[in-house]
Design an enzyme around this catalytic site. Structure first.
Site, short mmCIF file in Angstrom:
data_model
loop_
_atom_site.label_atom_id
_atom_site.label_comp_id
_atom_site.label_asym_id
_atom_site.label_seq_id
_atom_site.Cartn_x
_atom_site.Cartn_y
_atom_site.Cartn_z
N HIS A 180 0.85 -1.20 0.00
CA HIS A 180 0.00 0.00 0.00
C HIS A 180 0.88 1.25 0.00
CE1 HIS A 180 -2.86 2.84 2.35
NE2 HIS A 180 -3.30 2.77 1.11
N SER A 181 0.58 2.17 -0.91
CA SER A 181 1.13 3.52 -0.83
C SER A 181 2.65 3.51 -0.82
CB SER A 181 0.53 4.21 0.40
OG SER A 181 0.65 5.61 0.33
N GLN A 182 3.28 4.08 0.19
CA GLN A 182 4.73 4.14 0.25
C GLN A 182 5.35 2.75 0.27
OE1 GLN A 182 6.37 3.39 3.37
NE2 GLN A 182 8.43 4.23 3.09
#
Lengths: 314, 314
Positions: B202-204
């Site tokens: 997820h994301s970073q």
């Protein structure tokens, strides 16, 4: 043996809202692939919460209270999961025995998070070195560190010592009040889900545990204090605390270190003072119970099934 | 529905030994009940490891790869456990579907610990404010924060927003290399126990994931990148990476924020460049799949069972 869970989950409990104003905005990059972003530290934060991860086994042992596993200083709930030599830890064993378990990461540690806002805690975080752990946990004499030579008869799985070191996290020394407050909130959450808890606390975890005994004894079905470095204050305990049995559990090699011989005397004094007020407290020395060679990390050691000789686990 | 586990445990993987010398000794008190202790920061530490908590369900779905759940910036593995409105999260759902799961706390976060030695990381840790999360995660417009008024049609469980905020932990911005290295070590551990993994990032978390795709594609059975903020570098990918299917999953409301409209274009570009080299990458826009109203925190939202429409979960 497989275990079956009726439920599993986690929560954050306790803590407070913190609002920051007047701090400068600065550009940061979240990743190498994102453009500079104006990071604005002004706003609302939640700090000083604890984290609890709960497991509810089926079948639940009839009448079994929930067990709360509270780590000591510089550790997280990971310490109860897998031993340094790869065996299932107390968490798994308690679930297999039918106890609901809540594993805690205290304020500042692990998944509880720490306060790195522009209004941080006083002081700075400290991390334990491998050398300090080796001697302070009474794995072996300081001179034995380099060759990993423990005290004779030690039950600690020495080949896994570096895996224990990998578990260490930084700790502050000025967060005792926040930890005691969050532990009350955790135990209220445990009570709501599973009833009053047997709180198994280790080392520095004892400091918060005994403050809960004074503040909210109704949330406790018992305390098992594994070599605690915090103690109850008998004059501060109300009558409700008299229903909470307390077991102090001490390992071997206590005379090898002045800190531990001093804490050992504190345990004796605590048991005496609690007994004078009619509180059911006992001291268990593991060597006397048939477990010589136990260290400060008794819950990770080999052949240390002593928990099952203590109420309510027996 | 109960789930049965054949095994459960945790490990720390990756990282390095750090030796500190020449730092001053200082007296500290571990608790109010302990005497001053000479804290000596000189010695050996283990830093930059990641933490993995694994669960092995029985029965295991035939042919099911292990799933690695990797959080994004400022989060920990707790994000997959219980949704902010108290429902079982993806961890539980995947176990119920028969997938072994490893939940990761990346370097610096949660039970992985952070580096607070006398030779700490450069920069300082940053914590996300509630306001930043509200707008950056596309829960709602900035003006809606005070009244908790989300975008129309949002699936985010807004009443639990403060419980999401309680999950936030500090993050550094200079630890990308350490995180990529630790993720390789984690995936080697996953492979040893359960085989090559489907990495849900997820994301970073995407930044480290795509570096693993370049470095050790043999450890991956697939990547599900949930709104990643890091991207693959197609010229840096070897032929073994061509066997790793990649799904980019994007939520709704991408046009409300310049950061996200920019990242959305980066996703298109990544898919195009991967396809040119013959890599099996797709982009999934959740509104097109029948899930309008999804935000950056899609895994916590209401009625978002989209994971089960993506290989190998379908």
């Amino acid at each position: 043996m497989p275990i079956t869970l009726a439920g599993f989950g986690s929560y954050h409990a306790g803590g407070r809202r913190l609002t920051v104003t007047g701090a400068p905005v600065e550009p940061i990059r979240f990743t190498a692939d994102t453009p500079p972003f104006p990071f604005d530290p002004n706003g609302e934060y939640r700090v000083e919460q604890a984290y609890g991860q709960w497991f509810e086994p089926v079948p639940r042992r009839p009448g079994a209270p929930p067990v709360v596993l509270l780590h000591g200083g510089g550790m997280t709930g990971a310490m109860w999961e897998t031993t340094p030599d790869g065996r299932p830890g107390w968490l798994w064993q308690l679930l297999a025995a039918g106890f609901p378990v809540h594993v805690i990461d205290q304020v500042e540690r692990g998944r509880a998070g720490f306060n790195a806002t522009p209004e941080p805690w006083p002081g700075r975080p400290l991390t334990r070195t491998a050398q300090e752990a080796w001697s302070l946990f009474r794995i072996g004499p300081p001179a034995g560190y380099a060759t990993r030579t423990p005290y004779p008869g030690s039950r600690f799985p020495v080949a896994g010592f570096d895996r224990l070191v990998a578990q260490f996290v930084p700790r502050w020394t000025a967060t005792a009040d926040a930890q005691a407050g969050a532990l009350v909130a955790v135990l209220a959450e445990v009570d709501r889900r599973h009833g009053p808890a047997v709180l198994v606390c280790h080392s520095q975890g004892g400091a918060a545990a005994f403050r809960v005994l004074a503040a909210r004894p109704d949330l406790l079905a018992g305390i098992v204090a594994l070599e605690p470095s915090g103690f109850p204050d008998p004059p501060g305990l109300g009558t409700a605390a008299m229903d909470v049995p307390i077991a102090f559990v001490m390992g071997d090699f206590l005379d090898t270190d002045p800190l531990w011989s001093g804490l050992s005397r504190r345990v004796d004094e605590a048991v005496r003072r609690l007994a004078m007020r009619g509180l059911p407290a006992i001291r268990i020395d593991l060597p006397d119970l048939g477990y010589p060679g136990t260290t400060h990390m008794m819950m990770m050691e080999i052949g240390t099934d002593f928990l099952y000789e203590i109420r309510p686990f027996s």
